[in-house]
Design a protein around this motif. Structure first.
Motif, PDB file in Angstrom:
ATOM      1  N   ALA A 265     -41.818   1.223  30.747  1.00 58.19           N
ATOM      2  CA  ALA A 265     -42.394   0.149  29.946  1.00 58.19           C
ATOM      3  C   ALA A 265     -42.369   0.527  28.475  1.00 58.19           C
ATOM      4  N   ASP A 266     -42.152  -0.458  27.633  1.00 60.28           N
ATOM      5  CA  ASP A 266     -42.163  -0.254  26.193  1.00 60.28           C
ATOM      6  C   ASP A 266     -43.544  -0.657  25.677  1.00 60.28           C
ATOM      7  N   PRO A 267     -44.406   0.303  25.323  1.00 62.21           N
ATOM      8  CA  PRO A 267     -45.754  -0.051  24.873  1.00 62.21           C
ATOM      9  C   PRO A 267     -45.769  -0.942  23.642  1.00 62.21           C
ATOM     10  N   ALA A 268     -44.655  -0.968  22.895  1.00 61.90           N
ATOM     11  CA  ALA A 268     -44.587  -1.798  21.692  1.00 61.90           C
ATOM     12  C   ALA A 268     -44.190  -3.237  22.004  1.00 61.90           C
ATOM     13  N   ALA A 269     -43.824  -3.514  23.265  1.00 61.18           N
ATOM     14  CA  ALA A 269     -43.485  -4.892  23.633  1.00 61.18           C
ATOM     15  C   ALA A 269     -44.711  -5.777  23.422  1.00 61.18           C
ATOM     16  N   ARG A 270     -44.483  -7.018  23.108  1.00 62.00           N
ATOM     17  CA  ARG A 270     -45.576  -7.941  22.794  1.00 62.00           C
ATOM     18  C   ARG A 270     -46.146  -8.528  24.082  1.00 62.00           C
ATOM     19  N   ALA A 271     -47.389  -8.191  24.398  1.00 61.86           N
ATOM     20  CA  ALA A 271     -48.007  -8.632  25.651  1.00 61.86           C
ATOM     21  C   ALA A 271     -48.540 -10.051  25.534  1.00 61.86           C
ATOM     22  N   ASP A 272     -48.497 -10.768  26.641  1.00 68.24           N
ATOM     23  CA  ASP A 272     -49.142 -12.070  26.773  1.00 68.24           C
ATOM     24  C   ASP A 272     -50.488 -11.810  27.435  1.00 68.24           C
ATOM     25  N   CYS A 273     -51.570 -11.938  26.694  1.00 68.20           N
ATOM     26  CA  CYS A 273     -52.886 -11.562  27.214  1.00 68.20           C
ATOM     27  C   CYS A 273     -53.408 -12.518  28.270  1.00 68.20           C
ATOM     28  N   SER A 274     -52.707 -13.614  28.506  1.00 69.12           N
ATOM     29  CA  SER A 274     -53.071 -14.489  29.623  1.00 69.12           C
ATOM     30  C   SER A 274     -52.421 -14.010  30.912  1.00 69.12           C
ATOM     31  N   GLY A 275     -51.389 -13.160  30.784  1.00 70.91           N
ATOM     32  CA  GLY A 275     -50.659 -12.704  31.954  1.00 70.91           C
ATOM     33  C   GLY A 275     -49.672 -13.712  32.488  1.00 70.91           C
ATOM     34  N   ALA A 276     -49.491 -14.831  31.766  1.00 70.64           N
ATOM     35  CA  ALA A 276     -48.602 -15.889  32.248  1.00 70.64           C
ATOM     36  C   ALA A 276     -47.136 -15.521  32.092  1.00 70.64           C
ATOM     37  N   SER A 277     -46.824 -14.605  31.182  1.00 72.95           N
ATOM     38  CA  SER A 277     -45.426 -14.202  30.988  1.00 72.95           C
ATOM     39  C   SER A 277     -45.371 -12.695  30.809  1.00 72.95           C
ATOM     40  N   LEU A 278     -44.173 -12.151  30.943  1.00 76.08           N
ATOM     41  CA  LEU A 278     -43.992 -10.705  30.819  1.00 76.08           C
ATOM     42  C   LEU A 278     -44.043 -10.285  29.357  1.00 76.08           C
ATOM     43  N   PRO A 279     -44.408  -9.027  29.097  1.00 74.79           N
ATOM     44  CA  PRO A 279     -44.322  -8.523  27.723  1.00 74.79           C
ATOM     45  C   PRO A 279     -42.909  -8.708  27.180  1.00 74.79           C
ATOM     46  N   GLN A 280     -42.821  -9.109  25.930  1.00 71.98           N
ATOM     47  CA  GLN A 280     -41.532  -9.389  25.307  1.00 71.98           C
ATOM     48  C   GLN A 280     -41.142  -8.255  24.370  1.00 71.98           C
ATOM     49  N   GLU A 281     -39.895  -7.793  24.508  1.00 73.83           N
ATOM     50  CA  GLU A 281     -39.393  -6.730  23.640  1.00 73.83           C
ATOM     51  C   GLU A 281     -39.394  -7.192  22.186  1.00 73.83           C
ATOM     52  N   VAL A 282     -39.765  -6.302  21.301  1.00 68.49           N
ATOM     53  CA  VAL A 282     -39.714  -6.571  19.875  1.00 68.49           C
ATOM     54  C   VAL A 282     -38.425  -5.978  19.341  1.00 68.49           C
ATOM     55  N   ALA A 283     -37.589  -6.806  18.758  1.00 71.57           N
ATOM     56  CA  ALA A 283     -36.285  -6.346  18.277  1.00 71.57           C
ATOM     57  C   ALA A 283     -36.472  -5.309  17.179  1.00 71.57           C
ATOM     58  N   THR A 284     -35.766  -4.206  17.307  1.00 75.29           N
ATOM     59  CA  THR A 284     -35.773  -3.160  16.276  1.00 75.29           C
ATOM     60  C   THR A 284     -34.338  -2.833  15.914  1.00 75.29           C
ATOM     61  N   PRO A 285     -34.086  -2.529  14.655  1.00 82.36           N
ATOM     62  CA  PRO A 285     -32.705  -2.197  14.253  1.00 82.36           C
ATOM     63  C   PRO A 285     -32.204  -0.967  15.003  1.00 82.36           C
TER      64      PRO A 285
END
Length: 409
Positions: A265-285
């Motif tokens: 798991a990527d701890p920096a991924a953006r979590a959905d605190c409702s749990g309705a969707s999966l954490p989304q990767e944050v694009a990094t260069p």
């Protein structure tokens, strides 16, 4: 927040009260069998005729102490089945109260049964509480490193607990509770370096409101292939505790994120605190990488060792292996201890662990998975574009990534 915490304390205390009432004082062997196990598979699990997808190895669910597969995995199992995984679960060690090393024999036998039935080359594990520790110990002590892709621990007891009730439950016949007490002889063996084997991915999902595995920070692992996630880092209103986390939608979303992304798991991924969707990767260069291009150099001020992937076309031998040329850069006398991984998109096509002294370059060989061999069989003669990734464990973790071409030999 207060209401959820009261529910958590009641859940934990209730489990202990039920156990204390059900178990006689002696002997320990009789106590371990006092609470019956339902033996009902979680929804959608334990279909031994299931055919796994190459990029999604079978997942084995490992429950914690004093519980069972029936009560632990009612929420997660059907979610993973819907994600396209073959899902398996077991009951072990008289509700997980047998010594952890004894239960490892049961989990190893079950794992080999899953591998044989599905024809898969690797499995992944999701373990709650003791289940996370047990999966990690079984993989490293029962010869399953090469057959494991990832271990996800949900509130895992990796470094034991300081909870005083652990000693009480030990006296009632829970031998695994003694193993899981902080500072135990078993934990000293289980956490001998490296505590997180770099050959495989590790994810840890923790809640700060855990009242069973204490302190919650002790659940984390260290290593280059580890992702440690604390639910409240992004979702401070989440008040799930040790038991409730099994049915917490945000925690389950982090588990699925780890299993679906082909890495920890990527701890920096953006979590959905409702749990309705999966954490989304944050694009990094990322460094631009073309066949034959040198990987981006490490920062000049950083003396850490670094494993460099040297350019070249990869060729698959008839024995289904490829050779990757790498070089270790860094201070004299150090070593690059690294996981080198070949992937195409989300598919992991091969993994090998390398240990190379600085100043040396050599060819390390990895076995290509069935998925990689299938890609080559179905590809044109020009080969398949793939990405090599090396994560170095010694010093500050450094990553080298290089695009290249995989061809038939």
């Amino acid at each position: 927040m207060g209401k959820r915490l009261r529910v958590g304390r009641a859940t934990t205390a209730g489990l202990l009260a039920v156990l204390a009432a059900a178990l006689p004082a002696t002997p320990a062997e009789a106590q371990l069998q006092a609470v019956p196990v339902p033996g009902l598979s979680p929804p959608g699990s334990n279909d031994f005729a299931c055919t796994p997808r190459d990029e999604r190895p079978p997942v084995i669910l490992v429950h914690g102490t004093l519980v069972d597969m029936t009560t632990s995995w009612g929420a997660l199992a059907p979610l993973l089945v819907a994600d396209g995984f073959c899902v398996f679960a077991l009951d072990y060690g008289a509700r997980g109260t047998a010594p952890v090393d004894t239960s490892a024999d049961e989990l190893a036998a079950f794992t080999r049964r899953v591998l044989a039935a599905t024809g898969a080359e690797k499995v992944s594990f999701v373990g709650h509480s003791q289940g996370g520790l047990l999966a990690r110990w079984t993989v490293r002590s029962r010869g399953l490193l090469d057959a494991t892709q990832e271990i996800v621990g949900l509130a895992p007891s990796h470094h034991g607990t300081t909870q005083p009730l652990a000693l009480l439950v030990t006296q009632l016949g829970c031998l695994s509770c003694a193993d899981q007490a902080a500072g135990s002889a078993f934990l000293a063996r289980a956490n001998a370096a490296p505590e997180a084997s770099p050959e495989i991915d590790h994810t840890v999902v923790t809640t700060i409101y855990d009242e069973v595995v204490t302190p919650p920070s002790s659940q984390a692992l260290s290593g280059p292939t580890v992702g440690n996630v604390v639910l409240q880092d992004q979702c401070p209103a989440n008040t799930s505790e040790h038991v409730a986390v099994l049915y917490d939608p945000v925690a389950l979303a982090w588990i699925r994120h780890a299993l679906l992304r082909g890495g920890p798991a990527d701890p920096a991924a953006r979590a959905d605190c409702s749990g309705a969707s999966l954490p989304q990767e944050v694009a990094t260069p990322t460094p631009a990488s073309t066949p034959g291009a040198a990987p981006a150099p490490a920062p000049a001020a950083d003396p850490a060792v670094r494993l460099v992937l040297l350019p070249g076309t990869l060729r698959l031998t008839r024995a289904a292996t490829i050779g990757v040329r790498v070089r270790c850069e860094g201070p004299s006398g150090a070593r690059c201890v690294s996981l080198v991984r070949l992937r195409r998109g989300e598919r992991i096509l091969g993994t090998v662990r390398a240990s190379i002294p600085t100043g040396d370059d050599r060819v390390v060989r990895m076995r290509v998975t069935r998925s990689g061999r299938t890609l080559l069989r179905n590809s044109p003669e020009a080969g398949v574009r793939v990405v090599l990734r090396a994560t170095t464990a010694s010093g500050s973790p450094r990553v080298a990534t290089q695009a290249t071409t995989l061809r038939r030999g």
